[in-house]
Structure formats: structure tokens, C-alpha cells
Enzyme design. Sequence first.
Site, PDB file in Angstrom:
ATOM      1  N   ASP A  29       0.838  -1.193   0.000  1.00 23.25           N
ATOM      2  CA  ASP A  29       0.000   0.000   0.000  1.00 23.25           C
ATOM      3  C   ASP A  29       0.876   1.247   0.000  1.00 23.25           C
ATOM      4  OD1 ASP A  29       0.811  -0.786   2.521  1.00 23.25           O
ATOM      5  OD2 ASP A  29      -1.174  -0.791   3.393  1.00 23.25           O
TER       6      ASP A  29
ATOM      7  N   GLU B   5      -5.739   3.468   3.693  1.00 23.19           N
ATOM      8  CA  GLU B   5      -6.244   4.134   4.897  1.00 23.19           C
ATOM      9  C   GLU B   5      -7.647   4.694   4.686  1.00 23.19           C
ATOM     10  OE1 GLU B   5      -4.855   3.919   7.661  1.00 23.19           O
ATOM     11  OE2 GLU B   5      -2.759   3.446   7.269  1.00 23.19           O
TER      12      GLU B   5
END
Length: 376
Positions: free
Chosen positions: A70, A129
Site C-alpha cells: 500500500d 487508509e
Amino acid sequence: MEQLNPFTKIRRDLHRIPETGFQEIKTQQYLLDYIYSLPQERIEIETWETGIFVKIKGTNPRKTIGYRADIDGLPIVEETDLPYVSEHLDRMHACGHDFHMSIALGVLTHFVHTEINDNLLFIFQPAEEGPGGAEPMLKAAPMERWKPDMIMALHIAPEYPVGTIAIKEGLLFANTSELFIDMKGKGGHAAYPHETNDMVVAACTLVSQLQTIVSRNVNPLDSAVITIGKITGGTVQNIIAENARLEGTIRTLNAESMAKVKMRIEQLVKGMEISYQCQTAIDYGCMYYQVQNERQLTNEFIEFAEKDDDINVYHCREAMTGEDFGYMLKEIPGFMFWLGVDSDYGLHSARLNPNEKAIERAIAFLTRYLTYKGSQ
């Protein structure tokens, strides 16, 4: 002058430019510039939104192994005194995604220069997130074309020492959901409360009621969390509030409990409409599916790691943290593991400072593992 491992330097470069979900413009360009600097004979590159797919062609492919990293940061003002502190004043890589990217680039670089039998697919995913990049990335054209037969990912863990991998088969991370509740009543003068419907009082009552869900509606042998982290309401001290907003999070260890908790929240909120003669609205925002490690692949990985002289394996318990990698594991067998980085401050802390020695150790171990797995 300090001599840095090249991937430690990359980590520091990325640490300077954190960007939030689907805003990772500089980050994507930095990654692309590096990937395009490598020999291109055996790799294919595709972009999706602010993410990147990189396929490395195997010499005798029977399967494709996926590796996900990520790439987004958090809306946090950094409070470290590092020389490579974030240049974006209200953004920080406070969850270690700068580590995740630099490790992935290190592993990718190794296999660009070193042949492997099976195909490898590196996925640089935005918006972990929030609002969530994994689920829509699964539907991207490159993923449909190059879909892996198995997939893996790591997440840094500040509480474990460098050289430690923490993992378990089955459930590793919880189901998570954001929670936003808006309440609208009737405001008025503080001296005439009987002529109003006070949403500060209503909000406080609702917070107390929400806490009964875990204690009275969830099986005691199961686990769930409802946390209200923020309440806003009203304007000044002598006006009764017409509006209030609750913001929080829900976490459960199975999808069925999540559905039950949400049903109960909706019932309680409906009751508030009757009790306080108000209007309400619920928004669950960003929702993540549980991270469920596939049994056979996880145990094979554990067995390999336990034989590695440079790695200590810790059999951990499940955690109430959330990770949208769970959506990928829902569709593709695989696993995620914790990587020890030995920091005094935890994830999402403005003072997080992981030990950079973990980067080189992780790259070396993962290249050994993928060499083994890609030749089976």
C-alpha cells in the site's frame, strides 16, 4: 557522510512526500520513475488511478504470485525530528507504508535481475487508509488479465523486534467499519429548554446506549468494539444545540457480528428519533473485510520462515486492526504477516519511527521465500 542502503534512501524519499487516498500523485510518479529505470525486457507496467501493477514474466510459469504494497499516508502532522521529515505539513507516513513500498521495490528489483520460474505481480495499491483501494483495484483491467493464483502482503509492527515475523493462519485482522451518525432536532434559547429538542443531550444518551450493544447483544465468546471518537454539536454555550454528529468505528471478528451490530445500531438510532423527536442519518463510510489467512499457504510460509536463520517467527493472535487487503484475500488465497520494526511509538502515531534495518532484512528474506515458492 552516512552510507545508505539504496532502499533505505528510497524509504526516506517516500517518507518526505506522504499523500492520502487517491491523491498519491507524487508517490506514483516516484515509483514509476524508479520502475522505469530498471531493465524492461521481462516486465510489464500498467497504472490504475494512482496505483501501479508490475508483472515480472517467469521463465517457465505455472502460476502467478502476487505481492501487494500500500502507498498512501495519513492526515497527521508529523512530530519527529528526523532529517527527512514530511514535507507535507498535515500528512505523514504514520502507518509504515513508506516501508512497505521500499521493501516491495527491493524485492521487485531482485527479480528483474534474477530469473524466476513463475510470474510475479507487484501491486502498489492506493487508499488503504481510506476510502479503500483494494476492492476496486480487484476489478481493474490489469488485475483481471494478470490475476494471481496466490497473494501476500506484510504490515510493519512497531512492537516486535527487527528480524521478527508475526503471523497466524485464519483470522488475522478484524472486519472494520466507520460510523457517522447525524442528529437534527430543534434548537433554541438555553433558558427555554422545554421548547427545544436538545441534540447534545440526545447524542450523549445515544453514546451510552451504543455501549450496551457489545455487552448485551454480542456473544460473550465473540469480540466486538464500538468506539465513538468524536462528538460535535451546537454553536455557543447559551444556545441549545439543533444538530449533533457522532463519529466512530466498529470492529468485529466475523462478518455476521458486524451485520448484527449494525442492525442494533440502527434500532437504537430509530428509537432516538421517537424519544427526542429528531431526524437522524447513519453513514458507515469506509468498510473493510476481515483479513483471513489461507491455512495451507500460511503454514507453508511459517515452515519456510522457521527454517530461515535470519528470521524469528512469532505465532500471534488476531487483532482488531483493519486492512483492506482482506478484500484481496477474499478473492485470492494468500496471507498477510506482521514485520517487526522495533519502534517506541505505535502505528498512526505522529512520532512513529521504525528501525530501518528491517528494510534490508525483509527484502533478503522475501527474495529467498519467493525464489523457493516460484520454483515449486
